[in-house]
Design an enzyme around this catalytic site. Structure first.
Site, PDB file in Angstrom:
ATOM      1  N   HIS A 194      -7.497 -23.089 -46.341  1.00  0.00           N
ATOM      2  CA  HIS A 194      -8.291 -23.923 -47.235  1.00  0.00           C
ATOM      3  C   HIS A 194      -9.241 -23.092 -48.068  1.00  0.00           C
ATOM      4  CE1 HIS A 194      -7.399 -27.872 -45.106  1.00  0.00           C
ATOM      5  NE2 HIS A 194      -7.027 -27.982 -46.354  1.00  0.00           N
ATOM      6  N   GLU A 434      18.110 -25.749 -54.501  1.00  0.00           N
ATOM      7  CA  GLU A 434      17.285 -24.780 -53.769  1.00  0.00           C
ATOM      8  C   GLU A 434      18.088 -24.027 -52.721  1.00  0.00           C
ATOM      9  OE1 GLU A 434      13.106 -26.823 -53.015  1.00  0.00           O
ATOM     10  OE2 GLU A 434      14.757 -28.197 -52.649  1.00  0.00           O
ATOM     11  N   ASP A 458      12.666 -21.499 -53.055  1.00  0.00           N
ATOM     12  CA  ASP A 458      13.573 -21.588 -51.916  1.00  0.00           C
ATOM     13  C   ASP A 458      14.921 -20.951 -52.208  1.00  0.00           C
ATOM     14  OD1 ASP A 458      12.275 -22.819 -49.724  1.00  0.00           O
ATOM     15  OD2 ASP A 458      12.081 -24.606 -50.972  1.00  0.00           O
ATOM     16  N   CYS A 506      11.477 -25.256 -61.540  1.00  0.00           N
ATOM     17  CA  CYS A 506      10.087 -25.555 -61.160  1.00  0.00           C
ATOM     18  C   CYS A 506       9.567 -24.586 -60.095  1.00  0.00           C
ATOM     19  CB  CYS A 506       9.935 -27.000 -60.709  1.00  0.00           C
ATOM     20  SG  CYS A 506      10.943 -27.422 -59.288  1.00  0.00           S
TER      21      CYS A 506
HETATM   22  C1  PEP Z   1      10.940 -24.363 -54.934  1.00  0.00           C
HETATM   23  O1  PEP Z   1      11.529 -24.243 -53.854  1.00  0.00           O
HETATM   24  O2  PEP Z   1      11.072 -23.570 -55.871  1.00  0.00           O
HETATM   25  C2  PEP Z   1      10.016 -25.489 -55.156  1.00  0.00           C
HETATM   26  C3  PEP Z   1       9.492 -25.726 -56.328  1.00  0.00           C
HETATM   27  O3  PEP Z   1       9.693 -26.239 -54.061  1.00  0.00           O
HETATM   28  P1  PEP Z   1       8.577 -25.802 -52.981  1.00  0.00           P
HETATM   29  O4  PEP Z   1       7.878 -24.591 -53.499  1.00  0.00           O
HETATM   30  O5  PEP Z   1       7.684 -26.986 -52.846  1.00  0.00           O
HETATM   31  O6  PEP Z   1       9.401 -25.540 -51.780  1.00  0.00           O
HETATM   32 MG    MG Z   2      11.419 -25.800 -52.430  1.00  0.00          MG
END
Ligand code: PEP
Ligand code: MG
Length: 584
Positions: A194, A434, A458, A506
């Site tokens: 945190h 992923e 991932d 993303c």
């Molecule tokens: C990813 O795996 O790139 C993703 C955006 O999901 P997270 O980081 O939440 O696993």
């Molecule tokens: Mg992910």
């Protein structure tokens, strides 16, 4: 103070909060309160003392809470609310009081003993999140003991110092920020602590996990924190200081420059339009995301925005959250990802898995917990009434998972219709890519959905078999590994041959300035990045020629090592985009 007398020392830690600061070091030692087990003569007096200490601790924490709410909003304050709740936990408090009465031992000792038990349970957990919470509990323990000893609460320090300490509690982080502390360096603490999250929210540069910071840095030493690279320079040379003073000036100028790009679109010089979306982890981030010029939200991590709830919120509660976000964002769209728990995110049930990242995670957990899944789908559908919501499924590995989820969504739609509740009949459904199996099957999977989003965080870990959270193998976690680039390219080609659906990314890679030209070059339509990274990403895209980055991508796709690819993109960056960054 003379800085020539000491030689420069460079320490490496985790880049926990970006930015640069130069200040004197303040060594903060948390007082470890000892507790002896002497007998007490007067049990009533001991019980009164305990009550006094508990009330005093609550008052102190309430002060911290209101400060936290002021500075960071309600969600962040929840950490301190949780601490106050522990002070009101009847089970714990009765246990302590009963033991004082029965054993007639110094209350300090019993408080220490009882709260340490709580702490041990959390500390023994395999989850780093739980371990971090154990430090919060320690904070409460020492707070009560200090108040039992009627000692004063020392929090005042000089402003404009870098706090160097063993570890930071959330309360320390907030209190120090009130004194305009300019940075944090700690021996322990990870990215998920945190304290790290708070430092980022407060925009205070931080390097955590330096291990021997408190033994290497002395009070009043001059310290430079480079929160971009996780480096700490102790007693820097005059050249180094000059270099960082220049960097600070450049950062300030650069930020001003980027401000101008908030409202403009990301179009390459030769006219290719790229959508820039934001990733939302906290509800409070929405304002910054909008003001920084996000054209939509590409990823709402629902497991994060609901973190403040003790249990995952019910349908009405979720509806309120999603509605509030969708209304503020309208007419822009928001992609809500259904719960992605498991892996490094704590499951609501008590299971111990030998390999959590390969275990009960994302869609796998949801398929085995249909009532929970349905509650979320129903809430998302009901919020979609604004017609600006898309639903995204994480951790897809098979066609069955897509079909089953689509069927479940249809079932929820039917139920809602029957109940006379409104929703967007044409809500767009998408998947995250992923896992390597989904990358291989991207064409087939894409034909079943309205959009895909590549989660490189991932995908890289599963493709290269490198735990994304394990710093021992961090150097093997390579964004520019040829296999990663080729897989990204294959996904985009496969999907685009068959359909016209939007392909976005993303993962954190999308916010890496070095990676952006390559990602645009291999044909991504949308990049979804954190709020803070939006203006810079736009700047990079607006400085590119699509024809050039296509060529760059082609060249990189023929290379055989990470190093070769990295060198190529660096060269490209230095030749064409040097104005787009100040952090390399
Ligand atoms: C990813 O795996 O790139 C993703 C955006 O999901 P997270 O980081 O939440 O696993
Ligand atoms: Mg992910």
């Amino acid at each position: 103070m003379s800085i020539e007398t000491k030689s420069e020392l460079i320490l490496k830690g985790i880049a926990a909060a970006p930015g640069i600061s130069i200040s004197k070091a303040y060594l903060y030692k948390k007082e470890v309160e000892s507790a002896n087990n002497e007998k007490v003569e007067d049990v009533d007096e001991a019980l009164e003392n305990f009550e006094f200490a508990r009330e005093k601790s609550k008052k102190e924490l309430n002060k911290v809470l209101s400060l936290a709410v002021d500075k960071l909003g309600k969600k962040r304050g929840a950490i301190f609310e949780a601490q106050i709740m522990i002070l009101d936990d009847p089970f714990l408090i009765d246990k302590i009081k009963n033991r004082i009465s029965a054993e007639k031992i110094n209350p300090e000792y019993i408080v220490d003993n009882e709260i340490s038990k709580y702490q041990k349970i959390l500390n023994d957990s395999d989850e780093s999140y739980m371990k971090e919470r154990s430090r919060d509990i320690e904070d409460i323990k020492y707070r009560i003991i200090r108040n039992l000893k009627k000692k004063k609460w020392k929090s005042r320090i000089d402003s404009e110092v870098v706090v160097v300490t063993e570890s930071l509690t959330p309360a320390d982080t907030i209190l120090f920020s009130r004194e305009n502390v300019s940075g944090y360096v700690t021996n322990f603490g990870g990215l998920t602590s945190h304290a790290a999250i708070l430092a980022r929210s407060l925009s205070i540069p931080a390097v955590l996990g330096v291990h021997d910071a408190t033994s290497q840095i002395e009070p009043e030493d001059i310290v430079v924190i480079d929160g971009f690279h996780g480096l700490v320079y102790v007693n820097p040379t005059e050249e180094r200081l000059e270099h960082f003073r220049e960097r600070i000036k450049k950062l300030e100028l650069f930020d001003k420059e980027l401000d101008k790009l908030k409202k403009v679109k990301a179009v390459t010089k030769d006219g290719r339009r790229i959508n820039i979306h934001g990733n939302l982890d906290l509800r409070e981030e929405l304002e910054l995301m909008i003001s920084n010029g996000a054209e939509g939200i590409g990823l709402v991590r629902t497991e994060q925005i609901t973190e403040e709830y003790e249990e995952f919120p019910g349908e009405e509660e979720q509806l309120k959250i999603y509605n509030a976000l969708a209304e503020k964002l309208y007419p822009k769209t928001m992609t809500i990802r259904v719960l992605d728990i498991g892996g490094d995110k704590v499951l609501p049930v008590d299971v111990k898995e030998p390999n959590p990242f390969l275990g009960w995670r994302g869609i796998r957990f949801l398929e085995d917990n249909v009532p929970l899944f349905k509650t979320q789908i129903r809430a998302i559908l009901r919020a979609s009434n604004h017609k600006n919501i898309r639903l995204m499924i994480p951790m897809i590995t098979s066609m069955e998972e897509i079909i089953n989820t689509k069927n479940l969504i249809e079932l929820c739609k039917k139920e809602l219709k029957k109940e006379g509740l409104q929703f967007d009949e044409d809500i767009k459904i998408g998947i995250m890519i992923e896992v390597p199996s989904a990358a291989v099957m991207a064409k087939e999977y894409a034909s079943e959905v309205d959009f895909i989003s590549i989660g490189t965080n991932d995908l890289i870990q599963y493709l290269l078999a490198v735990d994304r959270g394990n710093d021992i193998v961090q150097k093997l976690y390579q964004e520019f590994h040829p296999a990663v680039i080729r897989v990204l390219n294959n996904i985009i080609n496969d999907v685009k041959i068959e359909s016209k659906i939007d392909v976005s990314i993303c993962g954190e890679m999308a916010a890496d300035p070095l990676a952006v030209p390559l990602l645009v070059g291999i044909g991504l339509d949308t990049l979804s990045v954190s709020a803070a990274a939006i203006p810079q990403t736009k700047k990079i895209i607006r400085s590119l020629n699509y024809s050039e980055v296509r060529l760059l991508a082609e060249e990189c796709l023929s290379l055989r090592t990470e190093n070769e690819i990295k060198e190529k993109v660096k060269k490209f960056y230095n030749e064409k985009l040097i104005d787009c960054t100040v952090q390399y």
